[in-house]
Design an enzyme around this catalytic site. Structure first.
Site, mmCIF file in Angstrom:
data_model
loop_
_atom_site.group_PDB
_atom_site.id
_atom_site.type_symbol
_atom_site.label_atom_id
_atom_site.label_comp_id
_atom_site.label_asym_id
_atom_site.label_seq_id
_atom_site.Cartn_x
_atom_site.Cartn_y
_atom_site.Cartn_z
ATOM 1 N N TYR A 86 0.009 1.208 -18.601
ATOM 2 C CA TYR A 86 -0.636 1.896 -19.083
ATOM 3 C C TYR A 86 -0.002 2.228 -20.834
ATOM 4 O O TYR A 86 -0.797 3.016 -22.049
ATOM 5 C CB TYR A 86 0.009 4.371 -18.977
ATOM 6 C CG TYR A 86 -0.303 3.979 -17.700
ATOM 7 C CD1 TYR A 86 -1.275 3.588 -16.702
ATOM 8 C CD2 TYR A 86 0.617 4.839 -16.902
ATOM 9 C CE1 TYR A 86 -1.122 3.244 -15.422
ATOM 10 C CE2 TYR A 86 0.845 5.252 -15.374
ATOM 11 C CZ TYR A 86 0.209 4.890 -14.552
ATOM 12 O OH TYR A 86 -0.263 4.802 -13.181
ATOM 13 N N HIS B 281 3.789 -2.452 -9.543
ATOM 14 C CA HIS B 281 2.555 -2.199 -9.897
ATOM 15 C C HIS B 281 1.742 -2.289 -8.992
ATOM 16 O O HIS B 281 0.925 -0.848 -8.192
ATOM 17 C CB HIS B 281 2.163 -2.106 -11.219
ATOM 18 C CG HIS B 281 1.416 -0.896 -11.707
ATOM 19 N ND1 HIS B 281 1.273 -0.848 -12.834
ATOM 20 C CD2 HIS B 281 0.942 -0.021 -10.682
ATOM 21 C CE1 HIS B 281 0.255 0.372 -12.432
ATOM 22 N NE2 HIS B 281 -0.186 0.502 -11.128
#
Length: 313
Positions: free
Chosen positions: A44, A100
């Site tokens: 991010y 992730h």
């Protein structure tokens, strides 16, 4: 450990100092409002802002559950991934450190690796188990299915504390959530409110369809609160993001849905139609042996579908 049911997501893009300041102020406001669960990820690009906001908030670090995730390029070296996150955050420890995605990429080129290529997610998990300690309180996974969890748990010493997955009324993951809860794995929902409508326009129905509007009217709340309440009532945590202070506050005010309303929402993927937002993120789509892929893996590789294309989750 306990994971607060409602957390603050921070996956919005940061393309200017103004957007960084806005996110920082939003996180501080959320912490002052009562949030104690913050979610971020290396991908991010928000870890530095998250760490700055936590330090500036005045809320004791021990009261905050901080979750972050490392990408496929670090599957060969989670210890270095941990140090990268700690450096970016400017904090002494991470509460929950997640893989992730189960799929790795070559660290030098970023080329997606196949499901059987080393490091496999099982090999990565064994390396993750070694970093649990004062700087990494617990470890978990993201975007894992029953198939990938079965393979991981067969060799794991530590059970993942969290599995963070796409989960909303049009992709409810009923089987997967029951599986995780049976194994003692907390499920966290991403895109609960249809985040990703820029990729998959139908995701907007989660906030606009009459089914959600009617239930919202029954409780005098927004359709967003209906979706968040439905998920939390199922024993699943949520991490909605918002730059609006009013919405950040609103997202903590869940309502109790009736059994009939819960069942309506449980069946929304049948009455409205199923939707997997990940299928529409074109930057990660490709093809292998004539079959569509996501980050180099087929839907069957992920365990999302069987060989005939039937949904499994």
């Amino acid at each position: 450990m306990k994971l607060p049911a409602v957390g603050l997501g921070t996956w919005q893009g940061l393309n200017s100092q103004a957007s960084k300041d806005e996110l920082r102020d939003s996180i501080i406001h959320a912490l002052h409002t009562g949030y104690r669960h913050i979610d971020t990820a290396q991908r991010y690009g928000t870890e530095p802002v998250v760490g700055e906001a936590i330090r500036a908030s005045g809320v004791p670090r021990s009261e905050i559950t901080l979750v972050t995730k490392f990408p496929g390029k670090w599957h060969h070296d989670p210890a270095t991934a941990l140090q990268c996150s700690l450096d970016a955050l400017g904090l002494d420890y991470i509460d929950v450190f997640l893989m992730h995605w189960p799929c790795a990429t070559a660290p030098d080129s970023g080329t997606p690796l196949g499901i059987d290529e080393s490091p496999t997610f099982v090999e990565t998990w064994k390396l993750m188990e070694k970093i649990v300690g004062p700087r990494c309180r617990s470890i978990g996974v993201s975007n894992f299915s029953q198939k990938t969890l079965d393979a991981l748990l067969a060799e794991a010493t530590i059970v993942p504390v969290v599995n963070q997955v796409e989960l909303h009324a049009l992709n409810p993951n009923h089987r997967l959530s029951a599986y995780c809860q049976e194994k003692g794995i907390v499920v966290t929902s991403w895109s609960t409110l249809g985040g990703g409508a820029e990729f998959a326009p139908r995701a907007g129905e989660i906030l606009t369809n009459p089914l959600f509007k009617n239930i919202a009217a029954n409780h005098g709340c927004s359709t967003g609160i209906v979706s968040l309440s439905w998920v939390v009532q199922r024993g699943i945590s949520v991490i909605p993001k918002s730059s609006s202070r009013a919405r950040v506050e609103e997202n903590l005010r869940l309502v109790t849905l009736t059994e009939a309303e819960m069942e309506e929402l449980n069946q929304a993927h049948r009455t409205i139609g199923p939707l997997r937002i990940a299928d529409y993120i074109q930057t990660t789509r490709g093809e292998k042996d004539g079959k569509p892929t996501f980050m180099g893996w087929t839907n069957a590789d992920f365990g999302w579908e069987d060989a005939e294309g039937n949904w499994l989750l």
